[in-house]
Design a protein around this motif. Structure first.
Motif, short mmCIF file in Angstrom:
data_model
loop_
_atom_site.label_atom_id
_atom_site.label_comp_id
_atom_site.label_asym_id
_atom_site.label_seq_id
_atom_site.Cartn_x
_atom_site.Cartn_y
_atom_site.Cartn_z
N LEU A 10 -1.04 23.57 -21.14
CA LEU A 10 -0.87 22.38 -21.91
C LEU A 10 -1.84 21.59 -22.43
O LEU A 10 -2.69 21.06 -21.50
N GLY A 11 -2.17 21.80 -23.45
CA GLY A 11 -3.55 21.11 -24.10
C GLY A 11 -4.73 21.98 -24.35
O GLY A 11 -4.91 22.99 -23.96
N GLY A 12 -5.28 22.01 -25.64
CA GLY A 12 -6.19 22.91 -26.32
C GLY A 12 -7.52 22.35 -26.32
O GLY A 12 -8.34 22.61 -27.38
N GLY A 13 -8.01 21.30 -25.41
CA GLY A 13 -9.13 20.65 -25.18
C GLY A 13 -10.14 21.70 -24.40
O GLY A 13 -9.80 22.92 -24.35
N PRO A 14 -11.29 21.51 -23.96
CA PRO A 14 -12.16 22.35 -23.49
C PRO A 14 -11.67 22.94 -22.39
O PRO A 14 -11.93 24.06 -21.75
N ALA A 15 -10.98 22.17 -21.36
CA ALA A 15 -10.33 22.28 -20.15
C ALA A 15 -9.14 23.62 -20.49
O ALA A 15 -9.16 24.84 -19.76
N GLN A 41 -10.66 15.94 -27.47
CA GLN A 41 -11.55 15.00 -27.64
C GLN A 41 -12.85 15.35 -28.11
O GLN A 41 -13.56 14.64 -28.87
N MET A 42 -13.35 16.37 -27.87
CA MET A 42 -14.70 16.77 -28.24
C MET A 42 -14.90 17.17 -29.66
O MET A 42 -15.93 17.27 -30.38
N ALA A 43 -13.64 17.14 -30.48
CA ALA A 43 -13.69 17.48 -31.67
C ALA A 43 -13.85 16.30 -32.56
O ALA A 43 -14.34 16.13 -33.92
N LEU A 44 -13.86 15.10 -31.70
CA LEU A 44 -14.23 13.86 -32.57
C LEU A 44 -15.47 13.61 -32.67
O LEU A 44 -15.74 12.52 -33.21
N GLY A 275 -9.53 19.38 -16.23
CA GLY A 275 -10.18 18.56 -17.01
C GLY A 275 -10.06 17.02 -16.96
O GLY A 275 -9.79 16.37 -15.82
N ASP A 276 -10.12 16.34 -17.87
CA ASP A 276 -10.05 14.88 -18.01
C ASP A 276 -9.01 14.13 -17.31
O ASP A 276 -8.82 13.14 -16.88
N ILE A 286 -18.33 19.79 -20.01
CA ILE A 286 -18.86 20.92 -18.99
C ILE A 286 -17.81 20.93 -17.79
O ILE A 286 -17.52 21.85 -17.41
N THR A 287 -17.45 19.65 -17.44
CA THR A 287 -16.62 19.51 -16.24
C THR A 287 -15.24 19.92 -16.55
O THR A 287 -14.47 20.37 -15.41
N ALA A 288 -14.88 19.96 -17.69
CA ALA A 288 -13.33 20.28 -18.28
C ALA A 288 -13.38 21.74 -18.18
O ALA A 288 -12.49 22.20 -17.83
#
Ligand SMILES: Cc1cc2nc3c(=O)[nH]c(=O)nc-3n(C[C@H](O)[C@H](O)[C@H](O)COP(=O)(O)OP(=O)(O)OC[C@H]3O[C@@H](n4cnc5c(N)ncnc54)[C@H](O)[C@@H]3O)c2cc1C
Length: 306
Positions: A10-15, A41-44, A275-276, A286-288
């Motif tokens: 669930l969720g398509g961020g870096p994590a 969020q990194m896309a922001l 992730g977050d 990087i931690t995500a």
């Protein structure tokens, strides 16, 4: 009988996309569900220069697309839609979205945490043009300049301290007359020669042309307002973890983050968190990504033991 995926993320961020890269590469039948576009969020952010491998930095949107295509290369499928509800207990997990329902043997929660805003007019319009929510990400733009930090908790204190090593002057604005931050931040902050405090105060207006130029700060006791010219404005009043969906099913901490240690294992078998949105010290790309890899590893181990 509906198809059951080995893993639904669930969720398509870096994590999420790092977890997907690892599960797909391990041969697990993987679906990732994202309600917006890849990258989270990194896309922001215009430029990420603290993610290794990009010697001149990379814009967050491009990195998000690369993470998606990297995972899809090994078979990850992406479903676009908003997750509306989940049933995570039991062996077969059910995920309901606005575009259909899915079943999975393991689930990786990677829905992130959004920075809390002040709700000021112009605030979102000038994100990246003087308004920031991440001192460790964007502080370097303000070497030798004047910045303001709003907040009084640990993250505001830590952000102010971090910025004091870069900026010429840091103004910390807090609505109370003392910080809520733990003692370890007090002394170094009080001793820092370039940190000024505005107690019992709130920021009531942002002034901008092409980018932020100054802010109005109002004293809550006297009502006196002053316009202060600044170069950068860092909002550090906490984050809102995206965990509404999991309430009542998964252990959350007092702030709403999903409780898990470095193994990313939640209190429910077969459910991992990356992730977050996880309880952790440092929320960065990087931690995500690191969490995503670990979550995939334990999801695979869980499936192998079945
Ligand atoms: C303005 C800004 C600049 C930043 N700059 C940097 C930087 O330079 N370097 C750095 O290391 N970090 C930076 N960060 C922090 C970094 O972006 C985050 O730590 C990182 O993106 C967290 O990744 P994540 O995958 O855990 O969550 P997110 O990136 O938040 O991704 C979560 C995803 O889940 C999706 N989602 C949420 N709910 C649902 C739902 N119900 N259904 C479907 N999808 C859902 C969201 O749409 C989102 O795409 C920055 C953050 C911000 C806000």
């Amino acid at each position: 009988m509906s198809h059951t995926y080995d893993t639904v993320i669930l969720g398509g961020g870096p994590a999420g996309y790092t977890a997907a890269l690892y599960t797909s590469r391990a041969g697990l039948d993987t679906l990732l569900i994202e309600k917006l576009s890849p990258g989270g969020q990194m896309a922001l952010t215009d430029i990420i220069d603290n993610y290794p491998g990009f010697d001149t930095g990379v814009d967050g949107f491009t990195l998000g697309m690369k993470m998606q295509s990297g995972a899809e290369r090994f078979g990850t499928k992406t479903a676009y839609g908003e997750v509306l509800s989940v049933e995570l207990a039991g062996e077969a997990k059910r995920i309901v979205t606005d575009s259909g329902e899915y079943f999975a043997r393991t689930v990786i929660l990677a829905t992130g945490a959004n920075p809390r805003t002040l709700g000021l007019a112009n605030e979102t319009e000038f994100v990246g043009r003087g308004v920031h929510y991440c001192a460790h990400c964007d502080g370097r733009f303000y070497k030798g300049k004047t910045v303001m930090v709003v907040g009084g908790g640990n993250s505001a204190a830590s952000d102010a301290l971090y910025l004091s090593h870069l900026a010429e002057k840091v103004i910390l604005v807090h609505r109370r007359d003392t910080l809520r931050a733990t003692k370890i931040y007090h002394q170094p902050l009080m001793e820092a020669k370039n940190v000024e405090f505005l107690w019992n105060s709130t920021v009531t207006q942002l002034h901008a042309e092409a980018r932020l130029t100054s802010v109005t700060v109002t004293n809550r006791i006297t009502g006196e307002a002053q316009e202060i010219p600044i170069d950068g404005f860092f909002v550090s009043v906490g984050r809102v973890p995206v965990t509404e969906l999991y309430k009542g099913q998964i252990d959350l901490d007092e702030y709403g983050y999903v409780v898990a240690d470095e193994t990313t294992k939640t209190n429910l078998p077969g459910v991992f968190v990356a992730g977050d949105v996880r309880t952790k010290a440092l929320r960065q790309v990087i931690t995500a990504a690191s969490d995503g890899a670990v979550a995939a590893h334990y999801a695979e181990e869980y499936l192998n033991q079945k």
